[in-house]
Each structure stands twice: as C-alpha cells, then as structure tokens.
Design a protein around this motif. Sequence first.
Motif, short mmCIF file in Angstrom:
data_model
loop_
_atom_site.label_atom_id
_atom_site.label_comp_id
_atom_site.label_asym_id
_atom_site.label_seq_id
_atom_site.Cartn_x
_atom_site.Cartn_y
_atom_site.Cartn_z
N ALA A 53 -10.46 4.16 -14.31
CA ALA A 53 -9.90 2.88 -13.85
C ALA A 53 -8.74 3.10 -12.89
O ALA A 53 -8.63 2.42 -11.87
CB ALA A 53 -9.46 2.05 -15.05
N ALA A 54 -7.87 4.06 -13.20
CA ALA A 54 -6.72 4.33 -12.33
C ALA A 54 -7.17 4.88 -10.98
O ALA A 54 -6.59 4.52 -9.93
CB ALA A 54 -5.76 5.32 -13.01
N LEU A 55 -8.19 5.71 -10.97
CA LEU A 55 -8.71 6.23 -9.70
C LEU A 55 -9.33 5.09 -8.89
O LEU A 55 -9.12 5.00 -7.67
CB LEU A 55 -9.74 7.33 -9.95
N SER A 56 -10.08 4.22 -9.54
CA SER A 56 -10.69 3.08 -8.84
C SER A 56 -9.63 2.15 -8.30
O SER A 56 -9.74 1.65 -7.18
CB SER A 56 -11.63 2.32 -9.79
N GLU A 57 -8.59 1.92 -9.09
CA GLU A 57 -7.50 1.04 -8.65
C GLU A 57 -6.77 1.65 -7.45
O GLU A 57 -6.40 0.94 -6.51
CB GLU A 57 -6.54 0.81 -9.82
N THR A 58 -6.59 2.96 -7.47
CA THR A 58 -5.96 3.63 -6.33
C THR A 58 -6.83 3.50 -5.09
O THR A 58 -6.32 3.19 -4.01
CB THR A 58 -5.72 5.12 -6.66
N LEU A 59 -8.13 3.71 -5.24
CA LEU A 59 -9.04 3.59 -4.09
C LEU A 59 -9.17 2.14 -3.61
O LEU A 59 -9.42 1.89 -2.44
CB LEU A 59 -10.42 4.15 -4.44
N ARG A 60 -8.99 1.19 -4.51
CA ARG A 60 -9.00 -0.21 -4.11
C ARG A 60 -7.83 -0.50 -3.18
O ARG A 60 -7.98 -1.14 -2.15
CB ARG A 60 -8.91 -1.12 -5.35
N LEU A 61 -6.66 0.00 -3.52
CA LEU A 61 -5.45 -0.25 -2.73
C LEU A 61 -5.31 0.70 -1.54
O LEU A 61 -4.74 0.33 -0.52
CB LEU A 61 -4.21 -0.15 -3.62
N TYR A 62 -5.80 1.91 -1.69
CA TYR A 62 -5.66 2.93 -0.63
C TYR A 62 -6.99 3.62 -0.36
O TYR A 62 -7.17 4.79 -0.65
CB TYR A 62 -4.61 3.97 -1.04
N PRO A 63 -7.97 2.88 0.18
CA PRO A 63 -9.29 3.49 0.44
C PRO A 63 -9.17 4.59 1.49
O PRO A 63 -8.37 4.50 2.41
CB PRO A 63 -10.13 2.32 0.94
N VAL A 64 -9.96 5.61 1.32
CA VAL A 64 -9.94 6.73 2.26
C VAL A 64 -10.24 6.24 3.67
O VAL A 64 -9.58 6.64 4.63
CB VAL A 64 -10.94 7.82 1.83
N ALA A 65 -11.23 5.36 3.81
CA ALA A 65 -11.57 4.76 5.11
C ALA A 65 -11.08 3.32 5.09
O ALA A 65 -11.74 2.45 4.52
CB ALA A 65 -13.06 4.82 5.36
N PRO A 66 -9.93 3.02 5.69
CA PRO A 66 -9.36 1.68 5.62
C PRO A 66 -10.11 0.64 6.45
O PRO A 66 -9.97 -0.55 6.22
CB PRO A 66 -7.94 1.86 6.15
#
Length: 194
Positions: A53-66
């Motif tokens: 969940a924490a990894l998904s939340e991080t990728l939600r806010l800071y996606p590798v490809a913005p």
Amino acid sequence: MVLLLDLQEPLGARKKIYQEVMEVIEASEDAAFDVFSRNIIDESLNNMHYLHAALSETLRLYPVAPIDNKVCFSDDILPGGYIVRKGDIVFYQPYAMGRMECLWGEDAEIFRPERWLDDDGIFQPQSPYKFSAFQAGPRICVGKEVAYRQMKTFAAVLLRFFKFKLGDEKKVVHYKTSTTLLVDGGLYLEALHR
C-alpha cells in the motif's frame, strides 16, 4: 527506490512498514543480512500488505512517468465527448491524476497508505484507469508484479538494516518534469545502521 525518497511522509508509516516486515519475515532481530534476505520468499512478499500500500501510495503521488501519451490507431470519441482522429496524440498526466480529489477524495494530496487497505488490512488494488502508474488496458505494464516484488524485497532489506533521513531536513524538495520525475538538484539522504 521511490518509497525512500518521500521522507516527508509520516514517521508512523515507516514504523508500520518496519513492524510488518519484521513480523512477516521470520528472522530474528539479530539475523545477518544473508539470513534475513533468504527468508524473503513469495509467501512473505504476498503478506506485506502495508508495504504494498505504501509503495502504491508513493507511486500515486510520485509516478515514475509524470506525463505520458498515446497515439490513436483509429477515429474515436473519448468518454468526455472529445473526438480524436487516427494519428492524433493524446496526453495524460499520472502526476496530476494522482492528486485529483474527484478520484482520490479530499485528502488526495496527503500520503495515506491506508486508502489502499480494506478493514482487515488487506491490500485492495485500484482500477488501472484511476491509478495509471503502470498504465492500463492492452498497454498495462507486463512487469508490474515483478516491479512490486523487487520494490518490496529491496524495501524490506533496506528498512531492516538502515534508517534513512534527509541530508538537509530544511531543504524544500522541488521536482523537474521530464520523461521521468526527477528531484531538482538531487536529494541527499543519510543511511544509518539500525
């Protein structure tokens, strides 16, 4: 690793991740690196719901490809009624989508891994059309599950043996938009042995 870059998230989340890792991976507190890492197996990775969940939340806010785009292969009408023609390029912005209140609620800009968990603490994936970090439909990333396994493995090992803190606690972090999301000027961390 994306999760380790967002050190502005609540300390409670890091503590919960550490506790989950220690509970799920059956190794003693004083286990050496090689013993600890050998205990990371498929079953333990599958039981790291809060870390997922924490990894998904991080990728939600800071996606590798913005920001990303797609080329239309045929004439079509988008859900909003917009007409696109074959050959048109359509851009979408995962960075902005991850902060949209209409998708994520009033707390859309807040790092909150719990939004991905059910009442029993089990990870609940979101629609890839809502959480587009790995794209969706026929273009969904075939390596998504491998990426999550690698992120969870590295996070478990790093968080077991190190504590991280910003090199400059007062520095305001700014991002540069490019093909990938970059930290302007870099982000310096200190890794301290546990």
